[in-house]
Each structure stands twice: as C-alpha cells, then as structure tokens.
Design an enzyme around this catalytic site. Structure first.
Site, PDB file in Angstrom:
ATOM      1  N   CYS A 273       0.846  -1.198   0.000  1.00  0.00           N
ATOM      2  CA  CYS A 273       0.000   0.000   0.000  1.00  0.00           C
ATOM      3  C   CYS A 273       0.882   1.249   0.000  1.00  0.00           C
ATOM      4  O   CYS A 273       2.089   1.183   0.240  1.00  0.00           O
ATOM      5  CB  CYS A 273      -0.917  -0.012   1.217  1.00  0.00           C
ATOM      6  SG  CYS A 273      -0.020   0.153   2.758  1.00  0.00           S
TER       7      CYS A 273
ATOM      8  N   HIS B 108       5.618  -6.267   6.865  1.00  0.00           N
ATOM      9  CA  HIS B 108       5.355  -7.620   7.395  1.00  0.00           C
ATOM     10  C   HIS B 108       5.574  -8.651   6.307  1.00  0.00           C
ATOM     11  O   HIS B 108       4.641  -9.293   5.832  1.00  0.00           O
ATOM     12  CB  HIS B 108       3.938  -7.708   7.961  1.00  0.00           C
ATOM     13  CG  HIS B 108       3.811  -7.007   9.270  1.00  0.00           C
ATOM     14  ND1 HIS B 108       2.677  -6.378   9.680  1.00  0.00           N
ATOM     15  CD2 HIS B 108       4.717  -6.835  10.274  1.00  0.00           C
ATOM     16  CE1 HIS B 108       2.873  -5.841  10.877  1.00  0.00           C
ATOM     17  NE2 HIS B 108       4.100  -6.104  11.249  1.00  0.00           N
TER      18      HIS B 108
ATOM     19  N   HIS C  63       2.892   2.164  10.527  1.00  0.00           N
ATOM     20  CA  HIS C  63       1.865   1.917  11.554  1.00  0.00           C
ATOM     21  C   HIS C  63       1.852   2.970  12.659  1.00  0.00           C
ATOM     22  O   HIS C  63       0.921   3.011  13.446  1.00  0.00           O
ATOM     23  CB  HIS C  63       2.131   0.589  12.276  1.00  0.00           C
ATOM     24  CG  HIS C  63       2.521  -0.533  11.395  1.00  0.00           C
ATOM     25  ND1 HIS C  63       1.696  -1.014  10.423  1.00  0.00           N
ATOM     26  CD2 HIS C  63       3.641  -1.291  11.338  1.00  0.00           C
ATOM     27  CE1 HIS C  63       2.294  -2.019   9.815  1.00  0.00           C
ATOM     28  NE2 HIS C  63       3.481  -2.201  10.336  1.00  0.00           N
TER      29      HIS C  63
ATOM     30  N   HIS D 187      -1.418  -5.596  17.015  1.00  0.00           N
ATOM     31  CA  HIS D 187      -0.872  -4.922  15.831  1.00  0.00           C
ATOM     32  C   HIS D 187      -0.259  -3.580  16.241  1.00  0.00           C
ATOM     33  O   HIS D 187      -0.839  -2.841  17.050  1.00  0.00           O
ATOM     34  CB  HIS D 187      -1.984  -4.711  14.803  1.00  0.00           C
ATOM     35  CG  HIS D 187      -1.472  -4.323  13.462  1.00  0.00           C
ATOM     36  ND1 HIS D 187      -1.054  -3.043  13.172  1.00  0.00           N
ATOM     37  CD2 HIS D 187      -1.274  -5.040  12.337  1.00  0.00           C
ATOM     38  CE1 HIS D 187      -0.634  -2.999  11.912  1.00  0.00           C
ATOM     39  NE2 HIS D 187      -0.758  -4.207  11.384  1.00  0.00           N
TER      40      HIS D 187
ATOM     41  N   GLU E  53      -0.066  -0.736  14.802  1.00  0.00           N
ATOM     42  CA  GLU E  53      -0.917   0.450  14.580  1.00  0.00           C
ATOM     43  C   GLU E  53      -1.906   0.606  15.741  1.00  0.00           C
ATOM     44  O   GLU E  53      -2.126   1.711  16.241  1.00  0.00           O
ATOM     45  CB  GLU E  53      -1.680   0.301  13.262  1.00  0.00           C
ATOM     46  CG  GLU E  53      -2.589   1.492  12.988  1.00  0.00           C
ATOM     47  CD  GLU E  53      -3.521   1.277  11.813  1.00  0.00           C
ATOM     48  OE1 GLU E  53      -3.075   0.742  10.782  1.00  0.00           O
ATOM     49  OE2 GLU E  53      -4.695   1.651  11.930  1.00  0.00           O
TER      50      GLU E  53
ATOM     51  N   THR F  16      -6.810   0.794  10.317  1.00  0.00           N
ATOM     52  CA  THR F  16      -6.943   1.188   8.900  1.00  0.00           C
ATOM     53  C   THR F  16      -7.096  -0.010   7.950  1.00  0.00           C
ATOM     54  O   THR F  16      -7.616   0.137   6.856  1.00  0.00           O
ATOM     55  CB  THR F  16      -5.727   2.023   8.434  1.00  0.00           C
ATOM     56  OG1 THR F  16      -4.538   1.242   8.599  1.00  0.00           O
ATOM     57  CG2 THR F  16      -5.596   3.326   9.162  1.00  0.00           C
TER      58      THR F  16
ATOM     59  N   CYS G 183      -8.866   2.376   5.575  1.00  0.00           N
ATOM     60  CA  CYS G 183      -8.165   2.976   4.441  1.00  0.00           C
ATOM     61  C   CYS G 183      -8.812   2.537   3.125  1.00  0.00           C
ATOM     62  O   CYS G 183      -9.209   1.386   2.974  1.00  0.00           O
ATOM     63  CB  CYS G 183      -6.713   2.520   4.520  1.00  0.00           C
ATOM     64  SG  CYS G 183      -5.749   2.996   3.124  1.00  0.00           S
TER      65      CYS G 183
ATOM     66  N   ASN H 119      -3.358  -8.451   7.613  1.00  0.00           N
ATOM     67  CA  ASN H 119      -4.324  -8.139   6.555  1.00  0.00           C
ATOM     68  C   ASN H 119      -4.284  -9.176   5.436  1.00  0.00           C
ATOM     69  O   ASN H 119      -5.297  -9.468   4.823  1.00  0.00           O
ATOM     70  CB  ASN H 119      -4.155  -6.700   6.056  1.00  0.00           C
ATOM     71  CG  ASN H 119      -2.952  -6.532   5.172  1.00  0.00           C
ATOM     72  OD1 ASN H 119      -2.993  -6.827   3.985  1.00  0.00           O
ATOM     73  ND2 ASN H 119      -1.848  -6.090   5.747  1.00  0.00           N
TER      74      ASN H 119
ATOM     75  N   SER I 100       1.334  -5.656   2.446  1.00  0.00           N
ATOM     76  CA  SER I 100       2.787  -5.611   2.659  1.00  0.00           C
ATOM     77  C   SER I 100       3.532  -6.582   1.738  1.00  0.00           C
ATOM     78  O   SER I 100       4.606  -7.056   2.083  1.00  0.00           O
ATOM     79  CB  SER I 100       3.081  -5.907   4.131  1.00  0.00           C
ATOM     80  OG  SER I 100       2.302  -6.991   4.578  1.00  0.00           O
TER      81      SER I 100
HETATM   82  S1  SF4 Z   1      -3.574   3.629   6.146  1.00  0.00           S
HETATM   83 FE1  SF4 Z   1      -2.606   1.655   6.492  1.00  0.00          FE
HETATM   84  S2  SF4 Z   1      -3.263   0.423   4.734  1.00  0.00           S
HETATM   85 FE2  SF4 Z   1      -3.714   2.539   4.205  1.00  0.00          FE
HETATM   86  S3  SF4 Z   1      -1.953   3.256   3.071  1.00  0.00           S
HETATM   87 FE3  SF4 Z   1      -1.592   3.779   5.210  1.00  0.00          FE
HETATM   88  S4  SF4 Z   1      -0.443   2.071   6.063  1.00  0.00           S
HETATM   89 FE4  SF4 Z   1      -1.353   1.369   4.143  1.00  0.00          FE
END
Ligand code: SF4
Length: 274
Positions: free
Chosen positions: A12, A40, A72, A122, A124, A156, A184, A214, A255
């Site tokens: 991402c 990851h 994160h 996690h 994040e 997210t 996200c 994820n 990832s």
């Molecule tokens: S919010 Fe999370 S999934 Fe979305 S771009 Fe950022 S790191 Fe990636």
C-alpha cells in the site's frame, strides 16, 4: 490457464512511502533502525537488511544513529523515549494512520471513551491505544461497556464486514456513539476486488507474509468463496493445486512487494501457458 490478477493487491501507499523514506535515510552511509519489521514480509525484510535497514525488537538494541517510525506509527510515550535518547528520527507514520491517531486524541478531548476495533497486538493499534492514554479499550464481542458515550476508531486495515458487525454489537449498549471511519481506501478496494475475483476464478492465491494480519484476513475471506491458498512466495506453490482448475485469481496483502506477486504469476504462466 486464465489468470485474474488483482490491481489493488500488494504494497500500500503507506508501506511504500516508509520504505522509500528509510532507503533515502541510508544513503548518507548510515544504518537505519526499525523497531519491528518495516514491512510484514520476511523476504522483503531480508532484502532491506542488505541495504542498511536493521530490524530490532527493542530500543536498547539501537546503539546510535537513525530510527525510522514505521507506517503503523507508535504510541506517543515511545516517541518521547526515542527523542530523549537523541536518536535522529525519520517519521514514516502513514498520513492516514496519523489521521486516525488525531481522531483518538480528539475523542478523548471531547470526553468520549474510545473503542478500537482491530488486532490488539498490531503496532498500529498499540499506537492508537497509546494516544488514548488509559481511556480506551479494544473491541471484543463480549466487551462489557461501563461508559455510555463511546468513540469508535477502526484499524486502517480492518474490513467493512468486521466493522459493521462490531457496530451492530455495540449500539444496544450505549447511549451515544461517534464513529470515525478510518478504514483505508486501499483496504476497501483490495478486499472488494479480491471478492469479485474469487467469484469468477476457480481458485485463489493470496500472496503475503504469514505474519501479515491483513493478508491472512484477505485469505480467510477468499476461502469462504473459493478454494484458496495463502503463500509467502513462489516457493510455497504446490503443483497439485492446479490439477482441476481452469482459472486462478492472484491477490496480495498490503505488505507484499510487487516482485513477489510477479514471480508467482510468471511461474504459473510458464507452467500453464494460456
Ligand atoms: S492507512 Fe494503512 S493500509 Fe492505508 S496506506 Fe496507510 S499504512 Fe497502508
């Protein structure tokens, strides 16, 4: 063999940005330390190590130099600790994660009790909990809420199905609920597309680290629709899987580097030309 390749599968924006920032930081001939893997994905972490990005588990393992904050994000207390130690900090917190952290701060200021929906271990989520101090809790099905004014913040990379389920469970127990939809867009697109592909393909391959939450969730969702396999790389592919299939869908978690997906697709193309 017909191959349906996901457009939205793979690394991402936030993870890509963090890797670019870390690589840029290594250019001045210094190692960059990452508290936990920057991505990851075992294979990608190995390759980053060769380029000077060292993964460590705790602050005491960092001797000196630069520390990258992963996409994160981290809890504010940890950030303070890093600053106190006078490390040079490269903050690669994904702007979308940063936005979620700000929502948590705002909810606390407005007097809400925060409920985080996601995976409790996690990074994040740990960061988000950190921004709430002791005024937050992780969502679980049997959560007993003592507060009646709650603010909900999802991780997210959570999928909409889980968010909807959680909201439906929480609503009867509270008098007021504020929800920030921090899921996200990249996650929504990736999940929807994977479901669409799984409907039409005979089988799904989900590429990504076994330690990637994820990717695992994406695999579990595909598995509900069609036979699916979670592979870390082309080395995990077993030829027997393809015996009775005419089409295959290939997607990847947030990832998974593009090259790993390419390798899998090229392998299938070579074995079973269209
Ligand atoms: S919010 Fe999370 S999934 Fe979305 S771009 Fe950022 S790191 Fe990636």
């Amino acid at each position: 063999m017909k191959i349906y390749r996901a457009r939205y599968g793979g690394v991402c924006f936030g993870v890509k940005r963090a890797i670019e920032m870390a690589l840029k930081a290594t250019r001045k001939k210094s190692n960059v330390y990452s508290l936990g893997p920057l991505i990851h994905n075992r294979v990608a972490v190995e390759s980053l190590k060769k380029q000077g990005i060292i993964t460590v588990d705790k602050i005491s393992d960092i001797k000196s130099g630069k520390v990258i904050i992963r996409s994160h994000g981290i809890p504010p207390a940890l950030l303070k600790k890093l600053k106190r130690k006078r490390f040079e900090i490269v903050d690669a917190t994904c702007p979308r994660v940063r936005r979620a952290q700000r929502y948590v701060e705002r909810l606390i200021t407005e007097g809400y009790y925060v409920v985080i929906i996601g995976e409790k271990d996690h990074p994040e989520v740990k960061g988000l909990l950190g921004y709430a101090g002791n005024k937050a809790v992780m969502y679980s099905k049997d959560l007993k809420l003592r507060k009646h004014k709650i603010g909900v913040v999802p991780q997210t990379t959570l999928d909409l199905v889980h968010l909807n389920e959680a909201i439906a469970n929480l609503v009867p127990n509270v008098s007021e609920m504020k929800i920030y939809n921090t899921i996200c867009k990249a996650t929504i697109l990736r999940t929807k597309e994977a479901m669409r592909i799984a409907e039409k393909a005979d089988m799904m391959l989900v590429v990504g680290g076994k330690n990637s939450a994820n990717t695992t969730r994406l695999y579990q969702m595909c598995k509900k629709i069609k036979p699916s396999y979670h592979i870390e790389s082309v080395d995990d592919v077993i030829i027997d899987w393809f015996e009775s299939v005419k089409s295959i869908g290939v997607t990847a978690g947030a990832s998974t580097p593009k090259e790993q997906v390419e390798e899998v697709i090229n392998f299938i193309k070579k074995k079973y030309p269209a």
